[in-house]
Design a protein around this motif. Sequence first.
Motif, PDB file in Angstrom:
ATOM      1  N   LEU A 102       0.846  -1.182   0.000  1.00 29.02           N
ATOM      2  CA  LEU A 102       0.000   0.000   0.000  1.00 29.02           C
ATOM      3  C   LEU A 102       0.889   1.241   0.000  1.00 29.02           C
ATOM      4  CD1 LEU A 102      -2.627  -1.083   2.689  1.00 29.02           C
ATOM      5  CD2 LEU A 102      -2.833  -1.244   0.202  1.00 29.02           C
ATOM      6  N   LEU A 103       0.397   2.312  -0.596  1.00 24.31           N
ATOM      7  CA  LEU A 103       1.156   3.565  -0.608  1.00 24.31           C
ATOM      8  C   LEU A 103       1.018   4.218   0.766  1.00 24.31           C
ATOM      9  CD1 LEU A 103       0.133   4.844  -4.136  1.00 24.31           C
ATOM     10  CD2 LEU A 103       2.258   3.727  -3.467  1.00 24.31           C
ATOM     11  N   PRO A 104       2.113   4.376   1.492  1.00 29.29           N
ATOM     12  CA  PRO A 104       2.011   4.772   2.904  1.00 29.29           C
ATOM     13  C   PRO A 104       1.473   6.177   3.121  1.00 29.29           C
ATOM     14  CG  PRO A 104       4.309   4.783   2.186  1.00 29.29           C
ATOM     15  CD  PRO A 104       3.519   4.143   1.076  1.00 29.29           C
ATOM     16  N   GLU A 105       1.628   7.041   2.114  1.00 32.03           N
ATOM     17  CA  GLU A 105       1.197   8.429   2.292  1.00 32.03           C
ATOM     18  C   GLU A 105      -0.286   8.628   2.002  1.00 32.03           C
ATOM     19  OE1 GLU A 105       2.971   8.244  -1.946  1.00 32.03           O
ATOM     20  OE2 GLU A 105       3.127   7.175  -0.035  1.00 32.03           O
ATOM     21  N   PHE A 106      -0.955   7.577   1.515  1.00 33.26           N
ATOM     22  CA  PHE A 106      -2.361   7.686   1.155  1.00 33.26           C
ATOM     23  C   PHE A 106      -3.229   6.904   2.130  1.00 33.26           C
ATOM     24  CE2 PHE A 106      -0.373   8.420  -3.050  1.00 33.26           C
ATOM     25  CZ  PHE A 106      -0.940   9.654  -3.331  1.00 33.26           C
ATOM     26  N   SER A 107      -4.483   7.330   2.253  1.00 36.51           N
ATOM     27  CA  SER A 107      -5.446   6.627   3.102  1.00 36.51           C
ATOM     28  C   SER A 107      -5.851   5.309   2.454  1.00 36.51           C
ATOM     29  CB  SER A 107      -6.692   7.500   3.291  1.00 36.51           C
ATOM     30  OG  SER A 107      -7.398   7.622   2.063  1.00 36.51           O
ATOM     31  N   ALA A 108      -6.528   4.475   3.239  1.00 37.07           N
ATOM     32  CA  ALA A 108      -7.066   3.223   2.701  1.00 37.07           C
ATOM     33  C   ALA A 108      -7.982   3.508   1.516  1.00 37.07           C
ATOM     34  CB  ALA A 108      -7.829   2.476   3.795  1.00 37.07           C
ATOM     35  N   LEU A 109      -8.836   4.510   1.661  1.00 42.60           N
ATOM     36  CA  LEU A 109      -9.769   4.857   0.584  1.00 42.60           C
ATOM     37  C   LEU A 109      -9.023   5.253  -0.681  1.00 42.60           C
ATOM     38  CD1 LEU A 109     -12.886   5.232   0.115  1.00 42.60           C
ATOM     39  CD2 LEU A 109     -12.486   7.664   0.538  1.00 42.60           C
ATOM     40  N   ASP A 110      -7.995   6.068  -0.540  1.00 50.23           N
ATOM     41  CA  ASP A 110      -7.243   6.508  -1.708  1.00 50.23           C
ATOM     42  C   ASP A 110      -6.469   5.358  -2.337  1.00 50.23           C
ATOM     43  OD1 ASP A 110      -8.126   9.117  -1.526  1.00 50.23           O
ATOM     44  OD2 ASP A 110      -6.429   9.789  -0.322  1.00 50.23           O
ATOM     45  N   GLU A 125     -15.860  10.860  -8.164  1.00 49.27           N
ATOM     46  CA  GLU A 125     -16.843  10.620  -7.104  1.00 49.27           C
ATOM     47  C   GLU A 125     -17.292   9.159  -7.098  1.00 49.27           C
ATOM     48  OE1 GLU A 125     -16.987  12.994  -9.387  1.00 49.27           O
ATOM     49  OE2 GLU A 125     -16.682  14.824  -8.208  1.00 49.27           O
ATOM     50  N   ALA A 126     -17.526   8.618  -8.287  1.00 49.43           N
ATOM     51  CA  ALA A 126     -17.950   7.218  -8.373  1.00 49.43           C
ATOM     52  C   ALA A 126     -16.819   6.277  -7.967  1.00 49.43           C
ATOM     53  CB  ALA A 126     -18.415   6.900  -9.794  1.00 49.43           C
ATOM     54  N   ALA A 127     -15.583   6.650  -8.295  1.00 49.07           N
ATOM     55  CA  ALA A 127     -14.433   5.833  -7.893  1.00 49.07           C
ATOM     56  C   ALA A 127     -14.326   5.776  -6.378  1.00 49.07           C
ATOM     57  CB  ALA A 127     -13.153   6.401  -8.495  1.00 49.07           C
ATOM     58  N   GLU A 128     -14.516   6.908  -5.733  1.00 57.99           N
ATOM     59  CA  GLU A 128     -14.443   6.951  -4.270  1.00 57.99           C
ATOM     60  C   GLU A 128     -15.585   6.155  -3.646  1.00 57.99           C
ATOM     61  OE1 GLU A 128     -14.761  10.468  -1.018  1.00 57.99           O
ATOM     62  OE2 GLU A 128     -13.083  10.621  -2.432  1.00 57.99           O
ATOM     63  N   ALA A 129     -16.759   6.247  -4.247  1.00 60.80           N
ATOM     64  CA  ALA A 129     -17.907   5.498  -3.721  1.00 60.80           C
ATOM     65  C   ALA A 129     -17.675   3.994  -3.854  1.00 60.80           C
ATOM     66  CB  ALA A 129     -19.182   5.912  -4.452  1.00 60.80           C
ATOM     67  N   ARG A 130     -17.109   3.564  -4.977  1.00 58.90           N
ATOM     68  CA  ARG A 130     -16.840   2.132  -5.143  1.00 58.90           C
ATOM     69  C   ARG A 130     -15.777   1.675  -4.149  1.00 58.90           C
ATOM     70  NH1 ARG A 130     -17.282  -2.550  -7.350  1.00 58.90           N
ATOM     71  NH2 ARG A 130     -15.463  -3.808  -7.904  1.00 58.90           N
ATOM     72  N   ALA A 132     -15.140   2.900  -1.228  1.00 59.82           N
ATOM     73  CA  ALA A 132     -15.759   2.847   0.096  1.00 59.82           C
ATOM     74  C   ALA A 132     -16.625   1.602   0.243  1.00 59.82           C
ATOM     75  CB  ALA A 132     -16.599   4.108   0.317  1.00 59.82           C
ATOM     76  N   GLU A 133     -17.360   1.253  -0.821  1.00 61.44           N
ATOM     77  CA  GLU A 133     -18.210   0.062  -0.783  1.00 61.44           C
ATOM     78  C   GLU A 133     -17.371  -1.199  -0.588  1.00 61.44           C
ATOM     79  OE1 GLU A 133     -21.477  -2.257  -3.643  1.00 61.44           O
ATOM     80  OE2 GLU A 133     -20.187  -0.684  -4.470  1.00 61.44           O
ATOM     81  N   LEU A 134     -16.250  -1.289  -1.291  1.00 63.25           N
ATOM     82  CA  LEU A 134     -15.386  -2.466  -1.165  1.00 63.25           C
ATOM     83  C   LEU A 134     -14.788  -2.567   0.233  1.00 63.25           C
ATOM     84  CD1 LEU A 134     -13.603  -2.331  -4.628  1.00 63.25           C
ATOM     85  CD2 LEU A 134     -15.121  -4.154  -3.827  1.00 63.25           C
ATOM     86  N   LEU A 135     -14.330  -1.446   0.758  1.00 67.69           N
ATOM     87  CA  LEU A 135     -13.770  -1.451   2.113  1.00 67.69           C
ATOM     88  C   LEU A 135     -14.824  -1.895   3.125  1.00 67.69           C
ATOM     89  CD1 LEU A 135     -11.665   1.813   1.940  1.00 67.69           C
ATOM     90  CD2 LEU A 135     -10.751  -0.506   2.165  1.00 67.69           C
ATOM     91  N   ASP A 136     -16.046  -1.407   2.961  1.00 62.02           N
ATOM     92  CA  ASP A 136     -17.113  -1.788   3.886  1.00 62.02           C
ATOM     93  C   ASP A 136     -17.427  -3.285   3.783  1.00 62.02           C
ATOM     94  OD1 ASP A 136     -17.255   0.807   4.745  1.00 62.02           O
ATOM     95  OD2 ASP A 136     -19.111   1.293   3.666  1.00 62.02           O
ATOM     96  N   HIS A 144     -11.683   4.102   6.617  1.00 61.16           N
ATOM     97  CA  HIS A 144     -11.459   4.618   5.266  1.00 61.16           C
ATOM     98  C   HIS A 144     -10.319   5.629   5.206  1.00 61.16           C
ATOM     99  CE1 HIS A 144     -15.847   3.707   3.760  1.00 61.16           C
ATOM    100  NE2 HIS A 144     -15.286   2.679   4.386  1.00 61.16           N
ATOM    101  N   HIS A 145     -10.241   6.479   6.185  1.00 64.17           N
ATOM    102  CA  HIS A 145      -9.301   7.597   6.099  1.00 64.17           C
ATOM    103  C   HIS A 145      -8.012   7.365   6.895  1.00 64.17           C
ATOM    104  CE1 HIS A 145     -12.255   9.791   3.839  1.00 64.17           C
ATOM    105  NE2 HIS A 145     -13.163   9.525   4.780  1.00 64.17           N
ATOM    106  N   LYS A 146      -7.813   6.156   7.346  1.00 64.10           N
ATOM    107  CA  LYS A 146      -6.569   5.817   8.042  1.00 64.10           C
ATOM    108  C   LYS A 146      -5.492   5.461   7.033  1.00 64.10           C
ATOM    109  CE  LYS A 146      -8.694   4.140  12.329  1.00 64.10           C
ATOM    110  NZ  LYS A 146      -8.853   2.980  13.233  1.00 64.10           N
ATOM    111  N   LYS A 147      -4.270   5.809   7.373  1.00 64.65           N
ATOM    112  CA  LYS A 147      -3.139   5.419   6.550  1.00 64.65           C
ATOM    113  C   LYS A 147      -2.689   4.015   6.948  1.00 64.65           C
ATOM    114  CE  LYS A 147      -1.608  10.098   5.547  1.00 64.65           C
ATOM    115  NZ  LYS A 147      -0.509  11.095   5.628  1.00 64.65           N
TER     116      LYS A 147
END
Length: 238
Positions: A102-110, A125-130, A132-136, A144-147
């Motif tokens: 994983l890229l350490p400087e980016f969040s899980a969502l990113d 927006e749709a990329a972020e929504a997808r 988030a859905e996968l993470l959930d 989502h916003h944790k590194k």
Amino acid sequence: MSGASPPEPAIRVEHVTRTLEGEVPVTLVRDVSLQIERGEFVCVMGPSGSGKSSLLYLLGLLDVPSEGRVWVDGQDTSGFDEDRLADFRLARLGYVFQFHFLLPEFSALDNVSLPIRKLGRLSDEAAEARAAELLDKLGLQGHHHKKPSQLSGGQRQRVAIARALANDPLVILADEPTGNLDSKASTNVRDILRNLTREMNKTVVAVTHDGDFASAADRRIGIVDGRIDMAWRPDPDA
């Protein structure tokens, strides 16, 4: 009246050999032919240095054979140039490694949305929504916003699985996906990968040393000295 033709296997390889050229050539994979069906969970096993990961990289188009051909989703990839291979991997294949990368400087969502943005089929927006859905779906609500440094090893690997699923690939290829995890996290990752075949009809090909992990597979493929050896079994005392 004849029925419809059966679907092409997810992956088919014929007489694939991979040799590293040099003063003393080294052959990693020797004359391998096999096919992996859609929706199948396959584990590749063998002793250290047997060619397991080398075979996985060929199946996943991360390397190209010295001889032989690889078909993915019915397409012969032998004539693909580097750009076409990269585009094909991005759209059809997902990867999970022992070390999540994983890229350490980016969040899980990113981290999960990056390959979706790169493919360019969805808006940001749709990329972020997808993502988030996968993470959930993988039990990462609230993360989502944790590194990566703020997540446990098992959580990081679940983010990596979500990233592998980002572009709805046909095949997930996993190289020792539980090799760096404790037993509880390993079981969780194994069950997630198995359920991808049951619930999402994904094809999963995993290299593993772990007999418990492999016990969940539909099929185990042994490889020794770069050749398929179906008689090989792991040492239960190893």
